[in-house]
Design an enzyme around this catalytic site. Sequence first.
Site, PDB file in Angstrom:
ATOM      1  N   HIS A   1      27.717  58.736  58.796  1.00 40.96           N
ATOM      2  CA  HIS A   1      26.917  59.748  59.647  1.00 40.96           C
ATOM      3  C   HIS A   1      27.616  59.587  61.081  1.00 40.96           C
ATOM      4  O   HIS A   1      26.989  59.573  62.035  1.00 40.96           O
ATOM      5  CB  HIS A   1      25.401  59.585  59.745  1.00 40.96           C
ATOM      6  CG  HIS A   1      24.938  61.188  59.510  1.00 40.96           C
ATOM      7  ND1 HIS A   1      23.642  61.112  60.062  1.00 40.96           N
ATOM      8  CD2 HIS A   1      25.064  61.769  58.726  1.00 40.96           C
ATOM      9  CE1 HIS A   1      23.336  62.510  59.756  1.00 40.96           C
ATOM     10  NE2 HIS A   1      24.104  62.739  58.784  1.00 40.96           N
TER      11      HIS A   1
ATOM     12  N   HIS B   1      33.895  67.628  54.156  1.00 43.17           N
ATOM     13  CA  HIS B   1      32.824  66.956  54.143  1.00 43.17           C
ATOM     14  C   HIS B   1      32.103  67.292  52.783  1.00 43.17           C
ATOM     15  O   HIS B   1      31.710  66.134  52.040  1.00 43.17           O
ATOM     16  CB  HIS B   1      31.799  67.037  55.181  1.00 43.17           C
ATOM     17  CG  HIS B   1      30.601  66.310  55.108  1.00 43.17           C
ATOM     18  ND1 HIS B   1      30.661  64.930  55.712  1.00 43.17           N
ATOM     19  CD2 HIS B   1      29.290  66.484  54.629  1.00 43.17           C
ATOM     20  CE1 HIS B   1      29.638  64.337  55.441  1.00 43.17           C
ATOM     21  NE2 HIS B   1      28.758  65.226  54.907  1.00 43.17           N
TER      22      HIS B   1
END
Lengths: 257, 758
Positions: B87, B41
Site C-alpha cells: 500500500h 495494479h
Amino acid sequence: MTLVRGSVRFGIVVFPGSNCEYDAFSALGTFPEAEPYYLWHKDHDLGAPDVIVLPGGFSYGDYLRTGAIARFSPIMQEVAAFADAGGLVMGICNGFQILTEAHLLHGAMLRNRGLKFVCHAQHLRVERIDTPFTRLLEVGQVIQVPVNHNEGAWTAGAESLQTIEDQQLVVFRYCDSEGNVTDEANPNGAVDNIAGLMSERGNVMGMMPHPERVCEEILGGTGGRGIFGSLIDHVLAAAAPPRAGAGAGSGAMGGRS
Amino acid sequence: MRELFEELGLTRPEYEGICRIQGREPSHVELAVYSLMWSEHCGYKHSRPYLKRFPAGGDRVLQGPGENAGIVDIGGGLAVAMKIESHNHPSAVEPYQGAATGVGGIVRDIFTMGARPICSLNSLRFGEIAELPAVGGAAHEGGGEPRQRYLFEHVVAGIGGYGNCMGIPTVAGEVYFEDAYSGNCLVNAMTVGLVRHEHIVGSRAAGVGNHVVLLGSKTGRDGIGGASVLASQEFDETLEEKRPSVQVGDPFTEKKLLEVCLELLHAGRFVALQDLGAAGITSSSSEMAAKGGVGIDIHTDRVPLREPGMAPWEIMISESQERMLAVVTPADVEAVREACDRWDVDCTVVGEVTPGDDDQEGGGGRLRVFHRGELVGDMPADALADAPTYTVAPERPAHEEDLPLDPAEWPRPEADLSEILLDLLGSPNIASRRWVWQQYDHQNQLNTVLTPGGDAALLRVKHTGVGLALCTDGNGRHTYLDPYRGGKAAVAEAARNVSCVGAEPLAITNCLNFGNPEKGPVAWQFSRAIDGMTEACEAFGIPVISGNVSFYNESFGQPIYPTPVVGMLGLVDDVTSNCTAGFKAGGDVIFLLGDAPPALDGSEYQKRRYGRVAGRIPDVDLAAETVLQGVLRRAIADGMVRSAHDCSDGGLAVAVAESCVFAGLGARLDLGAEPDGVPGRPDIALFGEAPTRVVVSVAPEVSASFRTLCAGALVPCARLGDVGGDRLELTVGEEACVVSVADLSGVHAQGLERALSN
C-alpha cells in the site's frame, strides 16, 4: 476445599468490537474450576454468573470515547444491576474503560501521555489483598502483566481522588521490577500510577493490564493466574460451608482463606 | 486536449482493443471499468509473464497464486493462508490511512478464504530519518528528514490503529531507511490466517440465479480511481492533489465483517466470497464471474450509498473500504440477512449470477451493469480479468558492476572499531525496533510465543503442539547492486531467520516493489530478481503461494531501490523446542556457522561510513545454505543450541553485539590473526556482510558433539569464543574492539527514538 470442575461461572460480555473475549475464555479454560461462557451485548439475560468479565477490545469502535457507547448497551443495564446487587464484575482494559463510563468505578480515561498505543510487559504492585480479585496475592507483591492500550491514562476529580485515598480503592499500581512506584514505570500517565481500581463495595474491579495474557508459561509468564485464581477461590469459599477464618459467604469482601 | 481514456490511464492501443472487444465505443461505465481492470495494479500487465517462473506447487499447497491468498497444509486438518500486499502510494500521500487501509485490505484477503487471521507482519521503507555520519543531511526531492519521520510515525500508527482494533496481533516486520525511498515510501502488509481444510472457500461464482450480496460499509466517493491514479503512476508535484484518492479505514466495521463472514462461511452459507479491494465492485464481480465461467448482473441503484447522486460508474469503481461481495443461494439469503442483522452489518442483494455465454470462447459470462433498470454497461468478464501484457526489453542498469569493489580504493575510516560498532548498533537501520512494535498489539489471541525483536516471530497453534515461525525480509540496497543475487538473498535470509528459531521453511508470499516497468533498467531488475528468488525457492523446495507486485515506485523519475520482500512461513513440530537470538549463560561457547567472506559491498557499514554504496554483493551458495539451515534446525530440535542469530546488517560484530544486548551478557571472541575477508582490514571482518552465517552459542558440555554434527554435514563451524562478563571483546589480529554491554544496550535501545527526536 473440594474443587468442582466448572463450578465457577464467568460470563464474558461480547461487544461487537471486543477482541479479547476469546483470550479471556481461553485463559479461564486453564483453570479446571472455571466455566467461562459468552454473553451478547444485545441480550438481557446474564445466565446466572458468579463473575462478569468485561474483556478488552474496542466495544463499539470507540471512535468517540472509549466505552462511551458501550455503557448504553442492553447488557450493561444488567451488568450494572448485577453490580448493584453485589455481584462480582471485572473489567480488563476496554472493560475498565467501560466501567468508568458506566460510573461503576471512579474516574475516566485519557489518551496515553505519549499519545501512542502501548503494548509491553509491565510490572504491577499489589496494593490490596482483602479483595475477591487479589486474595491469593501478597501485599507489595510485584506481578508482571502486559499493558495494551491507547487510552489508559486514568484520571479523576479531587472528590473521587479523596474517596479513593480514604477507602484505599487502588488494587494495582504500575511499578518497576523492584516494586517502586515511579514515573518512569508509568506507561500511560495514569494519576498516582493507578493500574487497577475497585468500587467502594469492593465487588467491581477494573484494570488496564491484561491478566488473561499471562496465564500460561509458554506465553511468557503466569503473572495473571493469581487474579483469576483469587476470584475462583473467593467464589468457591463463599459457596462452601462456613469455616473458621473464612467469611460466611455473602459479602464480596471475603477474607483471605 | 487529452482524451478521456488517457485521463483514465489507458493507452490508445488499449482503447482500440477495448473498442474491438466491445464491437463499439465503450460507454462511460465500461470505460471506467476497463481503465481500472486494465490498470497495472489490477491487471499485472508488466509482471504476469515473469511471475509464472516462480515454483507454485508442492505437496502442502492447497491454494497457489491466483486467489485472494495462498494456502498450505500444516497437518492435523489445519492449513495456513497468507499473503503480503503493498500500500505504498496511498501511504506516501496519507500515511496513517494509507497504512491502515493496507492492513484492512490484506486482512480481508485472508478471511475471504475462510481463514481466521491470526497475525500480521509488515515491511516498511522510508527515506533517511537522521543524518549519516559520512554525508550530513542532504536535501531530498521527496522530502527531507522531518517528512520521513512524519511518514514513518504515521504509518506505524496506522498499522497499529487498524490491526489493534481488529484484534489481530502484529508479530514481526522490518523497517529500513534509505534515501532511495524518500519520495516513495514502501508499506507492505502481510496477514496470516488459520483455517480448517473443510472451511476453505474460493471466489468462483457459480449457480445461475444465485444472489450477489454486498456486505459491509456503504459505498462512497472515497478512493475513486485509487488503483489507476495512485498505484499505477509515478509521483510528481501533484502528490497533494492525490489525497482524495486515499480511502479511510474503519476497523470496527471490518471486525464485524470478519466475524459475520466467518460465521456464515463456516455454516456453509456462501457459494463464493470476494473482498472489495482495488477497483471495488468492478474487480470483485468480474473476477468472480471470470473464475466461475458465469456472468454477473450488478444493479448499481441497489447499492447503499454514503452520499446521494453518485453516478453508476462511480459506484462501480469506488474503493470504499470494509466491503465484501458474496454469492448466496436464494434459500440462504434469509440466514445471511439474520446473521448480518445480529452483527449490525449492512447486507444488500445487488445482483445475480447469470449464465455463461456459449458463443464465447471458454463459455465465459458477461458483467452487466444496470442502473434503474437501464443497461449502462455490458462487458465480457474474461476480457476484464485478462488485461493485455507487455514485455519491455530488459536493459542492465549502468551502475551494476561485474566485480566486487577493491577495498584498497575504500580506505579504512579514522574512527576506531568500538566507535563504529556503537554507531552501527544505534543506527536507525539496526537499532532496536521496540519503539515500533510496542505500538502494535503483538499478543492478542494468545498464540505469541516469541515476541517481535528476534529473527522471526513464533506462534503456537492451539491444541496441536506445533508452532508457526514468520518473518519478512528484503534488502533493497543489495538488490540495487545486483538484483539476481539480491532476490536470491532475500529468500535465503528469510529461510535462515525461521531456521534460527527452529522452524522448517514451508512457503513464501512476496511483494515485489519496483520502479516504472516501462523502463528497460526496471524490467531488468524485475526479471533478474525473480530469477534469483526462483532459484532460491527451488533449492529450498519452497513454493511461492501468493504475492503482489507494486510498480511505479518512482518520484520525479527516480526509482526506489528494487525491493523484493519475502514473507516466510516456517513450521516447528514442537513449539516448545525453539531458539532465540540472545545468549543464555556465561561459559557457553560461541560458534560461527558458515564461512562466506564478509564484504564491504552494499553493507550498512559502507553506506554509513562512506555515504554511498557500490560494488557487487556476495552470492549465496544455495547448497551450503540449505545444509547449514538443516543442521541448525536439527541442533535446535535436539536441544543443543542455546542461541542462534543470523548475521545480517552490520555483519558479525553487530550480530554478536545483539546477542549480548538481548541477554545482558558479555562475550569474548577472537576472530583470529588472519580473518576471512580482506587482510589488514579488521573493520571489514567485523562489519562486512555475507550471507549464510549464523552465530550460535552452545553449552560447553555439548560443544564437542555440536562440532561433530556440523563436521558430519560439512557445515563450516568456527569456535569464536565464550559468553561471559559485562563487556563485548572482539579481537581481530592485533586489534580489539571492546565495549561494555551497558553501552551497547543503551545505543541499541535508544537509537530509533534518538533519530526521531532530532
